[in-house]
Design an enzyme around this catalytic site. Structure first.
Site, mmCIF file in Angstrom:
data_model
loop_
_atom_site.group_PDB
_atom_site.id
_atom_site.type_symbol
_atom_site.label_atom_id
_atom_site.label_comp_id
_atom_site.label_asym_id
_atom_site.label_seq_id
_atom_site.Cartn_x
_atom_site.Cartn_y
_atom_site.Cartn_z
ATOM 1 N N ALA A 153 -7.968 11.238 -11.213
ATOM 2 C CA ALA A 153 -7.227 10.633 -12.328
ATOM 3 C C ALA A 153 -5.874 10.107 -11.851
ATOM 4 C CB ALA A 153 -7.049 11.671 -13.446
ATOM 5 N N LYS A 186 3.411 1.394 -3.828
ATOM 6 C CA LYS A 186 2.749 0.689 -4.928
ATOM 7 C C LYS A 186 3.511 0.810 -6.259
ATOM 8 C CE LYS A 186 -2.057 0.520 -3.442
ATOM 9 N NZ LYS A 186 -3.447 0.736 -3.862
ATOM 10 N N THR A 232 0.840 -1.197 0.000
ATOM 11 C CA THR A 232 0.000 0.000 0.000
ATOM 12 C C THR A 232 0.874 1.247 0.000
ATOM 13 O OG1 THR A 232 -1.923 1.045 1.006
ATOM 14 C CG2 THR A 232 -0.416 -0.042 2.530
ATOM 15 N N ASN A 278 -0.439 -3.904 -6.025
ATOM 16 C CA ASN A 278 -0.908 -4.053 -4.634
ATOM 17 C C ASN A 278 -0.778 -5.483 -4.119
ATOM 18 O OD1 ASN A 278 -3.088 -5.395 -5.758
ATOM 19 N ND2 ASN A 278 -4.607 -4.340 -4.520
HETATM 20 P P1 ATR Z 1 -4.481 7.117 -5.846
HETATM 21 O O1 ATR Z 1 -3.417 6.159 -6.264
HETATM 22 O O2 ATR Z 1 -5.188 6.725 -4.572
HETATM 23 O O3 ATR Z 1 -5.423 7.462 -6.942
HETATM 24 P P2 ATR Z 1 -3.021 9.573 -6.281
HETATM 25 O O4 ATR Z 1 -2.360 8.988 -7.481
HETATM 26 O O5 ATR Z 1 -2.232 10.420 -5.348
HETATM 27 O O6 ATR Z 1 -3.681 8.434 -5.391
HETATM 28 O O7 ATR Z 1 -4.294 10.400 -6.794
HETATM 29 C C1 ATR Z 1 -5.098 11.124 -5.949
HETATM 30 C C2 ATR Z 1 -6.235 11.741 -6.766
HETATM 31 O O8 ATR Z 1 -7.020 12.549 -5.888
HETATM 32 C C3 ATR Z 1 -5.755 12.658 -7.863
HETATM 33 O O9 ATR Z 1 -6.678 12.618 -8.930
HETATM 34 C C4 ATR Z 1 -5.767 14.019 -7.192
HETATM 35 O O10 ATR Z 1 -5.897 15.110 -8.068
HETATM 36 P P3 ATR Z 1 -4.604 15.799 -8.713
HETATM 37 O O11 ATR Z 1 -4.258 15.016 -9.937
HETATM 38 O O12 ATR Z 1 -5.031 17.190 -8.993
HETATM 39 O O13 ATR Z 1 -3.512 15.734 -7.640
HETATM 40 C C5 ATR Z 1 -7.023 13.883 -6.368
HETATM 41 N N1 ATR Z 1 -7.044 14.791 -5.216
HETATM 42 C C6 ATR Z 1 -6.288 14.714 -4.092
HETATM 43 N N2 ATR Z 1 -6.615 15.691 -3.229
HETATM 44 C C7 ATR Z 1 -7.599 16.428 -3.829
HETATM 45 C C8 ATR Z 1 -8.370 17.564 -3.451
HETATM 46 N N3 ATR Z 1 -8.189 18.180 -2.277
HETATM 47 N N4 ATR Z 1 -9.277 18.035 -4.318
HETATM 48 C C9 ATR Z 1 -9.479 17.434 -5.491
HETATM 49 N N5 ATR Z 1 -8.801 16.335 -5.919
HETATM 50 C C10 ATR Z 1 -7.875 15.833 -5.103
#
Ligand code: ATR
Length: 277
Positions: free
Chosen positions: A128, A65, A61, A86
């Site tokens: 995304a 990852k 995790t 994972n």
């Molecule tokens: P995971 O592997 O869990 O998807 P990640 O790759 O860090 O984790 O992605 C987190 C997602 O949450 C991303 O789409 C991120 O948006 P950004 O591409 O702009 O970083 C989104 N995210 C995280 N915090 C956010 C917030 N406060 N508001 C909107 N989107 C958020």
């Protein structure tokens, strides 16, 4: 005795030991599943321990990852789109890195939430990141008509669109963060981390969503994000990420023990995990 772990940093929040140890006991397996907080520099030794037979496999995790990719012998097709692993297991003497999140998501949609997507379905994906890549890599196999991606950072949404847009006839559209979907959207998935914090409200206007839509927020802690609270109030069918969590675990369990987890096994674990909600 077979030793299994979930590795990460931090790791004490992980619910995986509860899930796997329940099934280990239920199926009378001579195995243990523990959490292990590691540093990046410890990853090679985990792989060595699989090689010398002292560990059967492990879950990975945050934040490892992606880091773990370079240590496995084979990157399973399930981990190729998200480039995130994972689950690590051994097959034919090779160390395989797989990702069960996408399969877990789609399996929970079909088996637990009984949601039927068709070639006419439209989906809005919020976020995304790695989770969105994993989920869309499986969801796209259902050949939905449209997948809209709304992300805070536009470039990540464009990257996701470009990655999947030639897979089949599913249309992709990039939308701004805060985009309001059409009333008749079939499925809204929150894959972003928005909603994990108490003060984060719904990121769209639920009043404009039809009761025929389904809202799936993959966050399970808190058990109800701002988005889900509003969906509940408005009588829109919705779920948090608990079924996805359990179904991805079931897929990992199958890779290690070749045991198919039953629906009753899923429900038993769900009851344990949600007793304080
Ligand atoms: P995971 O592997 O869990 O998807 P990640 O790759 O860090 O984790 O992605 C987190 C997602 O949450 C991303 O789409 C991120 O948006 P950004 O591409 O702009 O970083 C989104 N995210 C995280 N915090 C956010 C917030 N406060 N508001 C909107 N989107 C958020």
């Amino acid at each position: 005795m077979d030793k299994l772990f979930v590795i990460g940093n931090p790791i004490k929040h992980s619910k995986s030991p509860i899930i796997h140890n329940y099934w280990i006991k239920k199926y009378s397996l001579d195995a243990t599943y523990q959490q292990k907080q590691l540093e990046i520099s410890d990853l090679p030794s985990m792989i060595e321990k699989i090689k010398d037979g002292s560990i059967k496999g492990f879950n990975v995790t945050v934040p490892f990852k992606k880091e773990i990719l370079k240590f496995v012998d084979v990157i399973d097709y399930t981990a190729k789109d998200s480039m995130a692993i994972n689950t690590v297991f051994v097959k034919n003497k090779k160390i395989i890195g797989a990702n069960t999140d996408g399969i877990g998501f789609v399996s929970s949609l079909k088996k637990d939430l009984k949601l039927k997507l068709t070639k006419n379905s439209s989906i809005l994906c919020l976020g995304a990141g790695g989770a969105a890549f994993g989920i869309i890599s499986e969801l796209i196999k259902l050949n939905p008509n449209l997948i809209q991606i709304s992300n805070r950072t536009k470039s990540a949404a464009v990257e996701l669109k470009n990655h999947f847009s030639s897979f089949n006839s599913t249309k992709f559209e990039v939308k701004h963060w805060g985009f309001q979907p059409k009333k008749n959207i079939d499925l809204i998935i929150n894959t972003s981390s928005y909603g994990m914090k108490e003060n984060e409200n719904a990121c769209l206007n639920i009043d404009l969503i039809s009761k025929k839509s389904f809202i799936y927020d993959i966050i399970y802690n808190p058990s109800k994000t701002g988005l889900l609270k509003l969906a509940d109030e408005k009588g829109i069918n919705c779920s948090n990420g608990i079924y996805m969590l359990i179904r991805q675990a079931a897929e990992s369990f199958k890779k290690w023990f070749n045991i198919n987890i039953s629906t009753q096994d899923i429900l038993d674990v769900k009851e344990i995990l949600t007793k304080d909600d």
